[in-house]
Enzyme design. Sequence first.
Site, PDB file in Angstrom:
ATOM      1  N   HIS A   1      90.179 -12.155 100.697  1.00  0.00           N
ATOM      2  CA  HIS A   1      90.884 -12.546  99.479  1.00  0.00           C
ATOM      3  C   HIS A   1      90.551 -11.587  98.331  1.00  0.00           C
ATOM      4  CE1 HIS A   1      92.448 -15.628  96.553  1.00  0.00           C
ATOM      5  NE2 HIS A   1      91.722 -14.846  95.776  1.00  0.00           N
ATOM      6  N   GLU A   2      89.255 -11.461  98.055  1.00  0.00           N
ATOM      7  CA  GLU A   2      88.849 -10.627  96.921  1.00  0.00           C
ATOM      8  C   GLU A   2      89.275  -9.177  97.136  1.00  0.00           C
ATOM      9  OE1 GLU A   2      88.141 -12.011  94.311  1.00  0.00           O
ATOM     10  OE2 GLU A   2      87.772 -13.982  95.168  1.00  0.00           O
TER      11      GLU A   2
ATOM     12  N   HIS B   1      92.780  -8.539  95.974  1.00  0.00           N
ATOM     13  CA  HIS B   1      92.858  -8.188  94.553  1.00  0.00           C
ATOM     14  C   HIS B   1      92.521  -6.710  94.360  1.00  0.00           C
ATOM     15  CE1 HIS B   1      93.430 -12.163  92.927  1.00  0.00           C
ATOM     16  NE2 HIS B   1      92.295 -12.633  93.402  1.00  0.00           N
TER      17      HIS B   1
ATOM     18  N   HIS C   1      95.351  -4.468  95.109  1.00  0.00           N
ATOM     19  CA  HIS C   1      96.326  -4.527  94.019  1.00  0.00           C
ATOM     20  C   HIS C   1      95.890  -3.572  92.895  1.00  0.00           C
ATOM     21  CE1 HIS C   1      98.858  -7.565  91.412  1.00  0.00           C
ATOM     22  NE2 HIS C   1      99.523  -6.473  91.672  1.00  0.00           N
TER      23      HIS C   1
END
Length: 726
Positions: free
Chosen positions: A516-517, A520, A523
Site C-alpha cells: 500500500h505505502e 503512494h 505515485h
Amino acid sequence: MRTITLAAAIAAIVAVTGCSQSSSPSDKAAAGSQASAPAPTGSAPAKTRENPLLAKSDLPFQAPPFDKIKDSDFAPAFEQGMKEQLAEVQKIADNPAKPTFDNTLVAMEKSGQTLNRVQMDFNALFSANSDDALSKVNEDMAPKLAAHSDAIYLNDKLFQRIQTLYNERDSLKLDPESERLLEWYYNDFVHHGAKLSDADKVKLKSLNEQASKLESQFVNKLLAATKAGALVVDDKSKLDGLSKGEIAAAAQAAKARGLTGKWVLPLQNTTQQPALAELTNRDVRHQLFENSYMRTEKGGPNDTRKTIAELAKVRAEKAKLLGYPNFAAWKLEDQMAKTPDAVLKFVRALVPPTMAKARHEAGELQSMIDKSGKHFKLQAWDWEFYAEKLRKAKYDLDQNQVKPYFEVDNVLKNGVFYAAHELYGLTFKERKDIPVYNPDVKVFEVFDKDGKPLGLFYADYFKRDNKQGGAWMDNLVGQSKLLGTKPVIYNVCNFTKPAPGQPALISWDDVTTMFHEFGHALHGFFASQQYPSLSGTNVARDFVEFPSQFNEHWASYPQVFNHYAKNYKTGEPMPKELVAKLHKAAKFNQGYALGELLSASLLDMSWHMIPADAPLKDVDKFEAQALKDNHTDLSYLPPRYRSSYFMHIWGNGYSAGYYAYLWTEMLDDDAYQWFENHGGMTRANGQRFRDMILSRGNTEDLGKMFRDFYGKDPEVGPMLKDRGLK
Ligand SMILES: [Zn+2]
C-alpha cells in the site's frame, strides 16, 4: 503555494491495512534559487555553525542532511522560511508590471522553498522520530504557520492578479498543465477566503489560528496518551497466547521504558489491538481493550474531549463564515465526491449489507463461546480472539504459520520491488551513504526502466515509542521540472520490531501495508509535472488512496506472491494449501472489518456536519447518538477510531475525508478489474496505468482521468465482490 499545515503529514488509514499518505498539499521541493531572500532573523543560532535547514542540501537528490539537523534548528528555520516567503509573495503582489502567468503564478510556484524544505524535514521527524523538543516546536509553530498561510491567501493585491489572469484565461494560450494551475490557484484562494470582506478576513484568520492551536494540542495529547496507555504486565503468565517472539518483544519494550523485569504491550492507534487476537486471559484482554478505548478519556492532561468539541465548533464557524452550511460542505468542494450528500449516500448504502454480515459473524462467534462452555456475551475485547479461533477452525489458518514466509527485507526486495519491476521496469539499489534519522531506516536509489535515476526511497518499518501510529508516505523532496527536483520519498510503518538477533517476521496485513505505502511512493516517483503544486500525490484525498490501494492487489498476485513468500530459514515456498487458506481467509471477518470503517467514516461526517450555531457537544453523548442514528451502534463492533483518538480527522488532513479510503477502494478494485480483463501483470498494462494515472499528478479532472483510463465511470461492484458482500 501550498497550504501550510504542520504535522498534517501523517494521515493514515486503512482498508485492509492502515495507511495513509500525507494529504497536505505542501509538496514543494527545495531548489533555493531565490537569492534575494532577506537576512536570517535574530533568532538564528549565534554560533558559527550554520543551520543546515536554511541551505539547499548538497547531498544526492537534495536528500536532507539528517546527520547534521538538530531539533533546535527547526524553530529559527521556520521563522526564516516564513519571512522569506512573505517577502517573495509581497514582491509578486507589488510588481508594477501587468500580471502575467510568469510574473505571478510561476513566481508563486518558486516561492517558499526554504519553508517547504523545513516543513518536509520537520514532518518526517515529528511523525516518525519525535521528542519533547519537536512537540514543542509543533505546538509553537502551528498557529504561526496558519497565520502565515492566511497572510498569503488573504493578500488582496495578490488575489487581484490571480483573478485578472483567471478572467483572461481563454486568451492566454496556456498549455494544459498551466491552465490547470491557474484554475487551481483561483479556486484555492477563493476556497480559503480570498473573496471575503476585510472584516471577515480578520475573523477567518482568528478562527484558523484557533483551529491550528487545537489541532496541535490534540496531536500532542494523543501521542502522550497512546504512550501512557500501554499495558504493563508484571506476571508473564498473563501473556499466555502470545508467541515467544512477541513476549520477548514485550520484555524489550518494558526494558526500553526502564521497567526491566516486566512486559509492556504498547498501544496501536486503532481501537482493536493485535494482541487481542491471542491473549487467552479474558481479563487481560478486557484491560488492554479499555486502555485503548479510554486512552484519551481519563480526565487528566491527555484527555482530548474538550479539545475536539471546541475544534468541531471552530471548524463549523469557519465554514459558516465562508458561506457553507457546515465544515464538510466546505471541505468536500474540491474533492472527487464534491458534496456531503454524495458521501453519505455512498457510505450509508454500504451500511445495511455490512451490518447484516457483522451480525451473522457475531452469531458465529457467540456460538463458539457457548460451545466452549463459557457463559458470557460477546464483547469487543472478545471479537478478535474468537474470530482468530474461528478463522483457524474454518480455514485452519494460524497467523503464526504464515509469518515465517514474510520476512520483512525479503518481502520488500522480492515482493514490493519485484512487482514494481515487473509492472514498470524499476530497479533498486541500497545506499548506505545517505544520512538517516534513525538506524532502522534504509535508503534505496530507484532507477527507471531505462536505467536513469528516478529518486530516493526511505523505508522505516518498525514501531518505536516516538513514532505516531499507523503507516504513511510522504516526500522529503517533491518532483518538479520547474525547480529541477526529483522525488525523495519515505514509507513509515509500525511493524513489531523483533528482539535483537531475531528475524523480522510480519503478518499478512503488514505485507499488504508495505505494498500500500509503496503504491503512494510510485505515485510520487512517477510524477512528471512542471509545477510543484500539481505534482505527484498532491491530489484530492478521495483519489490519493487509489494508487496505494491499487498496489495492494499485487501482494497476492500469484507471480509476485510466489516470488517472495518463502520460508526465511529454508527458502521453501509457502505450501500451496497454506496459500489457498490465506486467500480464502482474506474474505473472512469482512462484516467487522468494513463495519468499523463505516462507523468511523460516519462519525467523521457527523462531527463535521454540525451547524455553527449548535452548542458545544458532549463528546461521548454525541458519538453514541451519531452511531445510533447511522445504525452502526453494535456494542461488540466499536469504530476503528473513537472520536477522542481519531487522529485522521482532528490532527491530519482527513477531516470530513475518512470516507476517502472506501471511495478509493471502489476506484482501485475497479481498476484492478481492468487489469484482469486485459491480461493482468504486463509491462504494457503497467505503462498504461503509469501514463494515464500515476504520472499525472493533479493535472486534470480526476473523474476524467479515471474515465480515460477505463472508458467508463467507477462502479462499486468489484469492491462488494472483493469484500464478499455480493
Ligand atoms: Zn494510504
